[in-house]
Design an enzyme around this catalytic site. Structure first.
Site, PDB file in Angstrom:
ATOM      1  N   LYS A 216     -51.834 -91.974  25.529  1.00 29.09           N
ATOM      2  CA  LYS A 216     -52.303 -92.283  24.186  1.00 29.09           C
ATOM      3  C   LYS A 216     -53.831 -92.354  24.142  1.00 29.09           C
ATOM      4  O   LYS A 216     -54.479 -91.750  23.281  1.00 29.09           O
ATOM      5  CB  LYS A 216     -51.693 -93.620  23.752  1.00 29.09           C
TER       6      LYS A 216
ATOM      7  N   ARG B 226     -52.127-101.487  21.531  1.00 22.90           N
ATOM      8  CA  ARG B 226     -50.948-100.720  21.944  1.00 22.90           C
ATOM      9  C   ARG B 226     -50.996-100.446  23.431  1.00 22.90           C
ATOM     10  O   ARG B 226     -52.058-100.221  23.998  1.00 22.90           O
ATOM     11  CB  ARG B 226     -50.900 -99.355  21.239  1.00 22.90           C
TER      12      ARG B 226
ATOM     13  N   GLY C 247     -39.917 -98.378  27.633  1.00 20.95           N
ATOM     14  CA  GLY C 247     -39.479 -99.694  28.088  1.00 20.95           C
ATOM     15  C   GLY C 247     -40.535-100.779  27.982  1.00 20.95           C
ATOM     16  O   GLY C 247     -40.290-101.937  28.308  1.00 20.95           O
TER      17      GLY C 247
ATOM     18  N   MET D 205     -44.054-102.997  26.237  1.00 19.55           N
ATOM     19  CA  MET D 205     -44.567-103.540  24.991  1.00 19.55           C
ATOM     20  C   MET D 205     -45.182-102.389  24.208  1.00 19.55           C
ATOM     21  O   MET D 205     -45.872-101.564  24.763  1.00 19.55           O
ATOM     22  CB  MET D 205     -45.657-104.574  25.205  1.00 19.55           C
TER      23      MET D 205
ATOM     24  N   ARG E 197     -49.348 -86.493  20.714  1.00 19.11           N
ATOM     25  CA  ARG E 197     -48.877 -86.261  22.081  1.00 19.11           C
ATOM     26  C   ARG E 197     -47.951 -85.059  22.037  1.00 19.11           C
ATOM     27  O   ARG E 197     -47.461 -84.694  20.968  1.00 19.11           O
ATOM     28  CB  ARG E 197     -48.141 -87.484  22.612  1.00 19.11           C
TER      29      ARG E 197
ATOM     30  N   HIS F 132     -35.674 -95.012  17.060  1.00 16.93           N
ATOM     31  CA  HIS F 132     -35.531 -95.182  18.508  1.00 16.93           C
ATOM     32  C   HIS F 132     -34.358 -94.354  19.048  1.00 16.93           C
ATOM     33  O   HIS F 132     -34.485 -93.613  20.015  1.00 16.93           O
ATOM     34  CB  HIS F 132     -35.326 -96.675  18.820  1.00 16.93           C
TER      35      HIS F 132
ATOM     36  N   SER G 101     -26.323 -72.065  56.783  1.00 18.81           N
ATOM     37  CA  SER G 101     -26.295 -72.562  55.407  1.00 18.81           C
ATOM     38  C   SER G 101     -26.202 -74.079  55.475  1.00 18.81           C
ATOM     39  O   SER G 101     -25.283 -74.623  56.102  1.00 18.81           O
ATOM     40  CB  SER G 101     -25.091 -71.976  54.658  1.00 18.81           C
TER      41      SER G 101
ATOM     42  N   CYS H 129     -26.097 -74.769  50.618  1.00 21.43           N
ATOM     43  CA  CYS H 129     -24.939 -74.706  49.718  1.00 21.43           C
ATOM     44  C   CYS H 129     -24.403 -76.080  49.333  1.00 21.43           C
ATOM     45  O   CYS H 129     -23.388 -76.182  48.664  1.00 21.43           O
ATOM     46  CB  CYS H 129     -23.838 -73.853  50.319  1.00 21.43           C
TER      47      CYS H 129
ATOM     48  N   TYR I 192     -32.309 -68.591  50.208  1.00 22.96           N
ATOM     49  CA  TYR I 192     -31.587 -68.756  48.946  1.00 22.96           C
ATOM     50  C   TYR I 192     -31.076 -70.178  48.786  1.00 22.96           C
ATOM     51  O   TYR I 192     -31.013 -70.935  49.749  1.00 22.96           O
ATOM     52  CB  TYR I 192     -30.407 -67.779  48.860  1.00 22.96           C
TER      53      TYR I 192
HETATM   54  C1  PEP Z   1     -21.635 -79.688  52.347  1.00 19.60           C
HETATM   55  O1  PEP Z   1     -21.214 -80.468  53.183  1.00 19.60           O
HETATM   56  O2  PEP Z   1     -22.766 -79.736  51.849  1.00 19.60           O
HETATM   57  C2  PEP Z   1     -20.757 -78.628  51.836  1.00 19.60           C
HETATM   58  C3  PEP Z   1     -21.227 -77.688  51.044  1.00 19.60           C
HETATM   59  O3  PEP Z   1     -19.445 -78.704  52.171  1.00 19.60           O
HETATM   60  P1  PEP Z   1     -18.409 -79.669  51.450  1.00 19.60           P
HETATM   61  O4  PEP Z   1     -19.082 -80.258  50.268  1.00 19.60           O
HETATM   62  O5  PEP Z   1     -17.266 -78.793  51.107  1.00 19.60           O
HETATM   63  O6  PEP Z   1     -18.096 -80.630  52.530  1.00 19.60           O
END
Ligand code: PEP
Ligand code: MG
Length: 886
Positions: free
Chosen positions: A26, A96, A105, A107, A351, A467, A776, A843, A863
């Site tokens: 502000k 303010r 959250g 004043m 803002r 709000h 992975s 993953c 990836y």
């Molecule tokens: C993990 O452990 O991150 C995974 C992808 O396998 P799961 O969640 O199936 O145990």
């Protein structure tokens, strides 16, 4: 000497918009606007460094602060031609809070500070209207009493209602001067009896009281919770802004309002706001009076009342000029507070406006077209996680519905839920798995936790900038507000609309896109993913270097992920494929078989099903990489759990009941995360992985032959903890590959790799990489094992842990914060040492978390793989990560 106080006003300022850390958002923007020559009332900002000092020094101020504040106050006095505490011609100020990041959250505001029994007379003379002066005075005592002195605001409201009832008045504005004078006395009495102290008369004492209240509000539980939910550091501190008062309540040529330079709900390029004639700013946001529309277009739409455009055309035109300047200056949609005092326009705040995900997207793309932004700037304007809102269903336009009432379309999205009438029960019932809609007359910052937990929010009072509306849009929650026909009884836990009554167990559907409220559940449909969405995604794709895959095993999920732009499958969990009615019997036979021959016979029944599953997936993926994980869970998950089921299995598999029972208890893992699962099953029961490998290779051969396109399956072994495990399993999988290739008389390329999800695997990654073509990271298991926490812990004792900051963040949020990222770096380095071109991805769930994706980019992973609905989030986050580095 340290500069603790920064001034602004009269066309110049000490600070700039860049100084948000020091001056708060502000304060920095007030300075910037003053320097731009916009009509900003003069004032000063006490810096966030004072806040840090205050907490580091037992709640004391730096020695120089007092003199600096006095100097700045004098500057306001000379600019305004008034003096603080002067009975004849008093200066009044607003105080303010203003943190570097917006923080509801804390004043908020004290207005009209500087009034006492003497100065109120001077104000009355200046305004030619004593009513105005006494109304300001009673507001001041109420606000100051509430936010600075901690007096329950209901006491003031009750006294006001009583005064109105006594005088037969409908509106606050109906009260006479004498009634207001009496009310001021009553208010002072309330303060005295609540706090034991008289209301402070000395304006300087009032000022320091308000400054102290702002700094103290930085550490209230509400502010601490808000910071935790939004990952804001307590070290930032808040600034305090003190500014000359201008009055929107000086009669019918005065007004106050809150506006956006574009529609914050849809992103449409149309001025969008609300105002009230003869009112102070808080009246608009507090939802006490329902405000009028800013523009004629809005007035012709759903909103009631005459627009500012029609009522005060000159001020409106000046305001529009300011909108255009500020938008061009900040290159972003602005949220602006203004006041018109006797036809003179003042700007009190600007803002970057909070907006819904659809609006963020529309505005970012439109601003590129308008030449305001470059593509890279547009890509960072949309929060990746917010895309979730665009991908989820909206009401099925053809579905029948019973609309019970309408309110304002405050935050889009359609949702159904049972009714929760207070924030605590919304939180508790959501935690217990119930989907609820929080229903309130109006919300306040005390309701934040309930709003966070609820699926949607419905209020009876308040406008588009109330709000409820602002917070819901920030959270991406559907919200309908100001549904005036609703009678909400939070004590009785009922909601009445005309002759209908709804209770806690009743379900409503709200559509925050059009403001309708419907009884029961109304079905929904999937959204369109074209236009602005696909343009922004295309820009993101040209910027990012991380590839984005998906975790999917059903054709349905695979199709969804492809629609969202997945570039491969990073994790196909095969265990789900065993649970179907027709397969689970064979699986149980396999587990219960007495010998290898028995197991093979049972597995032979499953093989054709598995192969058909993989054929479908390879076909859908059309040559993109597909990583298939071999069986992972402990075997007992496939066995029955109660006597009835045990008997059924015994019958179906022609096995004695006693044997079924014994085998089931032998295989039961006390902790299903650990023990005999993953590759360990593969090592001890070779037939299982051999069958799966065969199903994969045969399917790949079939699809390759039929399509003429090469299919390169990636076979992934779970839960490796030692190199030897992978060495054994890889040899067996290769044998199957060779056998299938010979049978089919055709070569097939393939890769064999592993998950890194046992902490030891990360430490011995170099040895494991001798046998793995890819890694992975299974960060679900890796996080749980590294931190000694299960996912279910995150809601229980973890809350206390997070509140006390014993753990830095929710362990399932960000890899760099939890330290799991270190294990990933160790494994990456080990892997690349043994095999420089090893492919490395992730993953676990973290593959769809923005902060973790930033980490994966920095860590140089190839990836991320995430659930289908997170694929767009990952694409955008990966692009932002690439831009961050640059
Ligand atoms: C993990 O452990 O991150 C995974 C992808 O396998 P799961 O969640 O199936 O145990
Ligand atoms: Mg796992």
């Amino acid at each position: 000497m340290v500069q603790w106080v920064y001034r602004f006003g009269d066309g110049s300022a000490d600070g700039t918009a860049q100084m948000k850390q020091l001056l708060g958002g502000k304060g920095a923007n007030l300075a910037e606007m003053a320097s731009l020559g916009l009509p900003v009332p003069p004032g000063f900002t006490v810096t966030t460094e004072v806040c840090s000092y205050y907490y580091a020094n037992g709640r004391r101020y730096p020695d120089e602060l007092s003199a600096q504040v006095m100097g700045a106050l004098e500057a306001i006095e000379s600019s305004m031609g008034t003096s603080f505490g002067d009975p004849a011609n008093p200066l009044l100020v607003s105080v303010r809070s203003g943190a570097p990041l917006s923080m509801p959250g804390m004043m908020d505001t004290v207005l009209n500070l500087g009034l006492n029994d003497q100065t109120v007379e001077g104000l009355a003379d200046r305004a030619d209207d004593p009513r105005f002066a006494y109304d300001s005075y009673r507001r001041f005592i109420q606000m100051y009493g509430d936010v600075v002195l901690g007096v329950d605001h209901h006491l003031f409201e009750d006294a006001l209602d009583a005064a109105k009832a006594k005088g037969g008045s409908q509106l606050d504005t109906d009260l006479s001067v004498d009634q207001l004078k009496t009310l001021v006395k009553t208010y002072k009495g309330i303060v005295k009896s609540s706090t034991g102290q008289p209301f402070p008369d000395d304006p300087l004492e009032q000022l320091w009281g308000a400054v102290g209240a702002v700094f103290s509000s930085w550490m209230t539980p509400r502010a601490v919770t808000y910071r935790r939910l939004h990952d804001i550091s307590a070290a930032l501190g808040t600034a305090v802004n003190v500014q000359a008062m201008v009055f929107g309540n000086m009669g019918m040529t005065s007004a106050t309002g809150v506006t956006f330079t574009r529609n914050p709900s849809t992103g449409e390029r149309a001025y969008y706001g609300e105002y009230l004639v003869n009112a102070q700013g808080e009246d608009v946001v507090a939802g006490i009076r329902t405000p009028q529309p800013l523009t004629k277009v809005m007035a012709d739409g759903a909103m009631l009342g005459k627009s500012l455009e029609e009522v005060m055309p000159q001020s409106y035109n000046e305001l529009v000029n300011v909108f255009e300047r500020l938008e061009r200056h900040y290159k972003d949609m602005q949220d602006i507070e203004f006041t018109v005092e006797r036809n003179k326009l003042y700007i009190l705040q600007t803002r970057n406006g909070k907006r819904t995900a659809p609006a963020a997207l529309k505005i970012a793309v439109a601003m590129v077209e308008e030449g305001l932004l470059g593509r890279e700037e547009a890509v960072v304007r949309v929060q990746p996680a917010s895309l979730d809102q665009l991908l989820h269903p909206t009401l099925d336009p053809k579905a029948p519905r019973e609309v019970i009432t309408r309110g304002l379309p405050a935050s889009p999205g359609a949702v159904s839920g049972r009714l929760a009438f207070d924030a605590d029960s919304a939180e508790q019932r959501s935690a217990a798995g119930e989907g609820v809609i929080l229903v309130r007359t109006e919300t306040s910052p005390d309701d934040i936790h309930g709003m966070h937990a609820a699926r949607g929010i419905l209020t009876a009072r308040g406008g588009m900038t109330s709000h409820a509306a602002v917070v819901a849009r920030g959270m991406g929650k559907p919200c309908v507000c100001g549904a005036g026909d609703l009678e909400v009884r939070s004590d009785a836990k009922t909601l009445r609309v005309g002759s209908l009554t709804f209770g806690e167990n009743d379900t409503l559907t709200i559509d925050g896109g059009d403001g309708t409220v419907m009884s029961g559940v109304v079905p929904t449909v999937d959204p369109e993913l074209s236009g602005d969405f696909s343009r922004l995604m295309e820009w993101a794709d040209t910027i990012r270097t991380l590839r984005v895959r998906t975790n999917a095993e059903t054709p349905e999920d695979v199709k969804t992920a492809l629609r969202f732009g997945a570039e491969g499958i990073g994790l196909c969990r095969t265990e789900h494929m065993f649970f179907e009615e027709s397969r689970i019997i064979a699986m149980r036979e396999m587990i219960l078989a007495a010998d290898v021959a028995g197991r093979r016979a049972a597995l032979a029944k499953i093989l054709p099903f598995q192969r058909a599953d993989f054929v479908e997936i390879f076909q859908l993926m059309g040559g993109m990489p597909v990583t298939i994980r071999l069986l992972d869970p402990p075997l007992h998950e496939f066995l029955p759990h109660n006597d009835d089921e045990l008997q059924k299995v015994a019958d179906a598999t022609h096995t004695p009941l006693a044997r079924v029972r014994r085998r089931t208890s032998e295989l039961r893992e006390a902790n299903p995360m650990l023990g005999l699962r993953g590759c360990r099953v593969g090592v001890l029961f070779p037939e299982v992985y051999e069958m799966q490998a065969r199903a994969i290779f045969e399917a790949a051969h079939d699809v390759q032959k039929a399509s003429g396109q090469s299919v390169i399956p990636e076979v992934m072994v779970p839960l490796i903890g030692s190199a030897r495990e992978l060495e054994i399993l890889k040899a067996r999988i290769e044998e199957v590959a060779v056998a299938v290739a010979e049978e089919r008389k055709e070569k097939l390329a393939h890769h064999i790799g592993t998950m890194i999800e046992v902490p030891r695997a990360a430490l011995v990654a170099e040895a494991i990489a001798e046998h793995a073509e890819f890694f992975s990271f299974g960060t679900n298991d890796l996080t749980q094992m590294a931190l000694g926490l299960s996912r279910d812990d995150s809601g229980s004792f973890m809350d206390a842990y997070l509140r006390e900051e014993i753990f830095p963040a929710d362990p399932f949020q960000s890899l760099d914060v939890t330290g799991v990222g270190k294990l990933i770096e160790i494994a990456r380095d080990g892997g690349r040492k043994a095999r420089p071109n090893i492919k490395v991805g992730i993953c676990g769930e973290h593959g769809g978390d923005t902060q973790s994706i930033f980490f994966c980019h920095r860590a140089g992973l190839d990836y991320v793989s995430c659930s289908p609905y997170r694929v767009p989030i990952a694409r955008l986050a990966a692009a932002q990560a690439a831009l961050q580095k640059a």
